[in-house]
Design a protein around this motif. Structure first.
Motif, PDB file in Angstrom:
ATOM      1  N   ALA A 137       0.837  -1.209   0.000  1.00  0.00           N
ATOM      2  CA  ALA A 137       0.000   0.000   0.000  1.00  0.00           C
ATOM      3  C   ALA A 137       0.868   1.254   0.000  1.00  0.00           C
ATOM      4  N   LEU A 138       0.374   2.300  -0.628  1.00  0.00           N
ATOM      5  CA  LEU A 138       1.083   3.582  -0.604  1.00  0.00           C
ATOM      6  C   LEU A 138       0.872   4.268   0.723  1.00  0.00           C
ATOM      7  N   LYS A 139       1.900   4.936   1.183  1.00  0.00           N
ATOM      8  CA  LYS A 139       1.770   5.705   2.415  1.00  0.00           C
ATOM      9  C   LYS A 139       1.041   7.022   2.102  1.00  0.00           C
ATOM     10  N   PRO A 140      -0.076   7.271   2.782  1.00  0.00           N
ATOM     11  CA  PRO A 140      -0.829   8.491   2.483  1.00  0.00           C
ATOM     12  C   PRO A 140      -0.080   9.743   2.946  1.00  0.00           C
ATOM     13  N   ASP A 141      -0.443  10.892   2.342  1.00  0.00           N
ATOM     14  CA  ASP A 141       0.117  12.163   2.798  1.00  0.00           C
ATOM     15  C   ASP A 141      -0.499  12.586   4.128  1.00  0.00           C
ATOM     16  N   ARG A 142      -1.777  12.289   4.296  1.00  0.00           N
ATOM     17  CA  ARG A 142      -2.437  12.548   5.578  1.00  0.00           C
ATOM     18  C   ARG A 142      -3.487  11.476   5.831  1.00  0.00           C
ATOM     19  N   ILE A 143      -3.623  11.111   7.077  1.00  0.00           N
ATOM     20  CA  ILE A 143      -4.682  10.188   7.482  1.00  0.00           C
ATOM     21  C   ILE A 143      -5.517  10.901   8.540  1.00  0.00           C
ATOM     22  N   PHE A 144      -6.744  11.207   8.205  1.00  0.00           N
ATOM     23  CA  PHE A 144      -7.633  11.834   9.178  1.00  0.00           C
ATOM     24  C   PHE A 144      -8.539  10.762   9.772  1.00  0.00           C
ATOM     25  N   TYR A 145      -8.550  10.740  11.061  1.00  0.00           N
ATOM     26  CA  TYR A 145      -9.358   9.740  11.766  1.00  0.00           C
ATOM     27  C   TYR A 145     -10.523  10.467  12.416  1.00  0.00           C
ATOM     28  N   LEU A 146     -11.695  10.318  11.814  1.00  0.00           N
ATOM     29  CA  LEU A 146     -12.888  10.943  12.392  1.00  0.00           C
ATOM     30  C   LEU A 146     -13.363  10.073  13.551  1.00  0.00           C
ATOM     31  N   PHE A 193      -8.526   1.296  15.932  1.00  0.00           N
ATOM     32  CA  PHE A 193      -8.150   2.587  15.337  1.00  0.00           C
ATOM     33  C   PHE A 193      -7.304   3.405  16.320  1.00  0.00           C
ATOM     34  N   ASP A 194      -7.730   3.409  17.577  1.00  0.00           N
ATOM     35  CA  ASP A 194      -7.000   4.204  18.575  1.00  0.00           C
ATOM     36  C   ASP A 194      -5.556   3.720  18.690  1.00  0.00           C
ATOM     37  N   LYS A 195      -5.386   2.388  18.616  1.00  0.00           N
ATOM     38  CA  LYS A 195      -4.026   1.845  18.689  1.00  0.00           C
ATOM     39  C   LYS A 195      -3.211   2.262  17.470  1.00  0.00           C
ATOM     40  N   MET A 196      -3.851   2.189  16.303  1.00  0.00           N
ATOM     41  CA  MET A 196      -3.130   2.512  15.071  1.00  0.00           C
ATOM     42  C   MET A 196      -2.826   3.997  14.953  1.00  0.00           C
ATOM     43  N   ALA A 197      -3.655   4.823  15.613  1.00  0.00           N
ATOM     44  CA  ALA A 197      -3.501   6.272  15.482  1.00  0.00           C
ATOM     45  C   ALA A 197      -2.069   6.705  15.790  1.00  0.00           C
ATOM     46  N   GLY A 198      -1.503   6.134  16.843  1.00  0.00           N
ATOM     47  CA  GLY A 198      -0.135   6.462  17.199  1.00  0.00           C
ATOM     48  C   GLY A 198       0.880   5.842  16.240  1.00  0.00           C
ATOM     49  N   ASP A 199       0.649   4.557  15.918  1.00  0.00           N
ATOM     50  CA  ASP A 199       1.607   3.840  15.072  1.00  0.00           C
ATOM     51  C   ASP A 199       1.768   4.474  13.699  1.00  0.00           C
ATOM     52  N   TYR A 200       0.649   4.939  13.130  1.00  0.00           N
ATOM     53  CA  TYR A 200       0.699   5.401  11.745  1.00  0.00           C
ATOM     54  C   TYR A 200       0.470   6.909  11.601  1.00  0.00           C
ATOM     55  N   GLY A 201       0.448   7.613  12.715  1.00  0.00           N
ATOM     56  CA  GLY A 201       0.350   9.071  12.640  1.00  0.00           C
ATOM     57  C   GLY A 201      -0.990   9.590  12.145  1.00  0.00           C
ATOM     58  N   PHE A 202      -2.086   9.036  12.641  1.00  0.00           N
ATOM     59  CA  PHE A 202      -3.404   9.576  12.289  1.00  0.00           C
ATOM     60  C   PHE A 202      -3.549  10.970  12.880  1.00  0.00           C
ATOM     61  N   LYS A 203      -4.214  11.868  12.134  1.00  0.00           N
ATOM     62  CA  LYS A 203      -4.665  13.139  12.703  1.00  0.00           C
ATOM     63  C   LYS A 203      -6.090  12.901  13.194  1.00  0.00           C
ATOM     64  N   VAL A 204      -6.261  12.992  14.497  1.00  0.00           N
ATOM     65  CA  VAL A 204      -7.574  12.688  15.060  1.00  0.00           C
ATOM     66  C   VAL A 204      -8.464  13.924  14.974  1.00  0.00           C
ATOM     67  N   ILE A 205      -9.656  13.737  14.403  1.00  0.00           N
ATOM     68  CA  ILE A 205     -10.632  14.824  14.285  1.00  0.00           C
ATOM     69  C   ILE A 205     -11.834  14.452  15.157  1.00  0.00           C
ATOM     70  N   ASP A 206     -12.224  15.357  16.027  1.00  0.00           N
ATOM     71  CA  ASP A 206     -13.382  15.082  16.873  1.00  0.00           C
ATOM     72  C   ASP A 206     -14.651  15.216  16.040  1.00  0.00           C
ATOM     73  N   ALA A 207     -15.249  14.079  15.724  1.00  0.00           N
ATOM     74  CA  ALA A 207     -16.401  14.078  14.821  1.00  0.00           C
ATOM     75  C   ALA A 207     -17.726  14.096  15.572  1.00  0.00           C
ATOM     76  N   SER A 208     -17.670  14.366  16.870  1.00  0.00           N
ATOM     77  CA  SER A 208     -18.938  14.452  17.602  1.00  0.00           C
ATOM     78  C   SER A 208     -19.547  15.850  17.451  1.00  0.00           C
ATOM     79  N   HIS A 209     -18.770  16.792  16.921  1.00  0.00           N
ATOM     80  CA  HIS A 209     -19.279  18.151  16.685  1.00  0.00           C
ATOM     81  C   HIS A 209     -20.196  18.205  15.463  1.00  0.00           C
ATOM     82  N   SER A 210     -20.642  19.419  15.137  1.00  0.00           N
ATOM     83  CA  SER A 210     -21.533  19.565  13.982  1.00  0.00           C
ATOM     84  C   SER A 210     -20.750  19.347  12.693  1.00  0.00           C
ATOM     85  N   ILE A 211     -21.485  19.115  11.611  1.00  0.00           N
ATOM     86  CA  ILE A 211     -20.854  18.909  10.298  1.00  0.00           C
ATOM     87  C   ILE A 211     -19.952  20.089   9.951  1.00  0.00           C
ATOM     88  N   ASP A 212     -20.446  21.322  10.197  1.00  0.00           N
ATOM     89  CA  ASP A 212     -19.667  22.524   9.851  1.00  0.00           C
ATOM     90  C   ASP A 212     -18.367  22.602  10.639  1.00  0.00           C
TER      91      ASP A 212
END
Lengths: 288, 240
Positions: A137-146, A193-212
């Motif tokens: 697999a290609l390494k992504p430029d960014r990984i956003f974890y909602l 996902f939480d475990k992988m977030a550190g291993d692969y450098g996920f940017k965690v986005i808090d998705a409990s907020h509104s869509i905007d």
């Protein structure tokens, strides 16, 4: 962009160095709002002048249908499922994602190998094995974890299509009904996902907020990855007419991708007037 | 995971490998007959035959959609389904399982297409190690002359035509199968394959095979139900 994810083993016939685009991954559990955010990002990026390709799982030409058919039956084992997904992913990677990246697109992908790995792991698959399988697999430029709590997910899923058999992990017999199974399954997925977030450098986005709010958060972080947007030429109309004819000059192509030194060195002497067929990379401009 | 490496299942797994035209399928079917007549419950499986996956593979080949990576992965998917349904359960039940081609086919073909040797070995990490793996060694020219008389033409992917080795299909087949033979030869030692000289008379090859299999069957279950099983398969064949 450029390297392969886990062990750098690569794909026969693919040189990762020639990939000019950006690979942006949106990960997160079922119902967290990935597809909504991808839709919003695509509109926003295109308005800024970036060409965008949005892709998602189980949509490969090769294996998409077969995989969806297999998921409707009762005999799909966990190793088979893991490899069926890997086949589907490889087909999309080679035929959709890599060509788009070569052409300088921003590829927004709804889930990536991380979901596929998480699904395999919650089913008891050997972690080393599955990571090795995805070594191409290609390494992504960014990984956003909602990320949102399971309570939020339940509400969103119920308002949309309801509980899905596989997204509720019904094959794992985790609860008395779909609701209980969904909660348990999604909790386990989030644990992975939480475990992988550190291993692969996920940017965690808090998705409990509104869509905007989530979108604003994503926009700010996506901006960091972008090379300065190339504005459409001032005479857009004339340019589009030219493109519609199906041919364009090498010079105008060069003007379009001024930040791309690669083509400058390969493009021949300046002023050379060579006609070439309209490239796929320009086609999406015509659709807007 | 309940997989990988040497198994402790009560059953036995015998597999045959070799290039097309080596005569391995003929030998396996003779072995099959013998095992059944000797009272063993036998389950036979072929490469690329999973009911869940084979349609995808067939369509991919027909439409030439496959790259070396997806060719490798779709065959691994097929094999996984067969492992989960047709190989592990009968081995647990104490049956003799016969396979015409096994993971070594994938190792040989995928590497001949340029796939990373270590990666494809890892990919099949879930496979059960065979009790005995037979490799039918044959000279390329001999295999080609058997194929020429035996059937119509060379198939696109079997000739490795997808990796563009030569314009002519037979020439491509020759180059590609030559690479596959090199991979097989490398694996004889790596995986302890038992080599059978496929240029020997059929009867001689079969008696060598039976000798090796007989030793590996010491202590294996026989079924009291072979009459039932055999009768059923005869009935099924006559109905088809």
């Amino acid at each position: 962009m450029g390297q392969f994810t886990f062990n750098n083993q690569g794909i026969p016939g693919v040189d990762p160095q020639g990939l000019r685009g950006k690979l942006i991954v949106i990960e997160g559990t079922d119902g967290v709002g990935r597809s909504s955010q991808i839709w919003l990002l695509k509109q926003w990026l295109e308005t800024k002048g970036h060409a965008v390709r949005a892709t998602r799982m189980t949509r490969s030409v090769l294996a998409g249908k077969g995989l969806r058919r297999a998921k409707k039956g009762t005999t799909l084992g966990r190793v088979t499922m893991a490899l069926f997904y890997a086949t589907d992913f490889a087909d999309r990677l080679e035929h959709e994602i890599i060509p788009a990246l070569k052409a300088g697109f921003i590829v927004l992908t709804d889930r990536y190998v991380y979901t596929l790995i998480a699904r395999a792991l919650v089913r008891g698959i050997d972690p080393d094995w599955i990571r090795e399988v995805y070594g191409f697999a290609l390494k992504p430029d960014r990984i956003f974890y909602l990320r949102a709590g399971v309570d939020d997910l339940v509400q969103r899923v119920l308002q949309q299509d309801g509980f899905d058999y596989w997204e509720s992990g019904m094959d794992l017999h985790l609860g008395d009904d779909m609701y209980e199974s969904f909660v348990e399954y999604q909790n386990r997925m989030m644990g992975q996902f939480d475990k992988m977030a550190g291993d692969y450098g996920f940017k965690v986005i808090d998705a409990s907020h509104s869509i905007d709010e989530v979108f604003a958060d994503l926009k700010a972080q996506v901006s960091e990855v972008l090379t300065p947007a190339r504005p459409l030429p001032s005479d857009s109309l004339g340019r589009l007419k030219q493109l519609r004819n199906g041919y364009t000059t090498r010079d105008s192509l060069r003007a379009e991708s001024s930040e791309n030194s690669l083509r400058d060195t390969n493009g021949g002497p300046s002023g050379e007037h060579i006609f070439e067929p309209l490239r796929d990379e320009i086609r999406p401009l015509l659709r807007r | 995971m309940e997989m990988s490496g040497k198994h402790n299942f009560p059953g036995r797994l015998f597999i045959v490998e070799g290039i097309d035209g080596s005569g391995k399928s003929t030998q396996l079917s003779l072995l099959h007959r013998w095992l059944e007549s000797d009272g063993h419950a036998v389950v036979f499986g072929e490469w690329n035959s999973s009911p869940l996956v084979k349609k995808v593979t067939r369509r991919g080949k027909k439409k030439k959609l496959l790259t070396p990576m997806t060719f490798s992965l779709i065959h691994a998917t097929d094999f996984a389904d067969r492992t989960e349904h047709q190989i592990i359960p009968p081995l647990k039940a104490g049956s003799v399982v016969l396979a015409d081609r096994y993971i070594y086919t994938a190792f040989a073909r995928d590497v001949a297409r340029g796939v990373n040797r270590e990666w494809v070995r890892g990919l099949y990490g879930f496979a059960v190690k065979p009790t005995v793996g037979f490799y039918f060694r044959i000279a390329l020219d001999e295999a080609i002359s058997r194929l020429r008389t035996g059937r119509a033409g060379f198939k696109f992917y079997e000739a490795g035509a997808d990796v563009g080795l030569a314009d002519d299909l037979e020439e491509s087949f020759r180059i590609f199968q030559g690479r596959i033979i090199e991979e097989y030869e490398r694996m004889v030692e790596e995986f302890g394959l038992v080599v059978i000289d496929a240029s020997l008379p059929i009867e001689e090859q079969q008696s060598q095979m039976r000798k090796v299999v007989a030793e590996a069957l010491v202590g294996a279950h026989k079924t009291r139900n072979s009459q039932w099983v055999n009768l059923r398969s005869i009935i099924r064949e006559s109905l088809e």
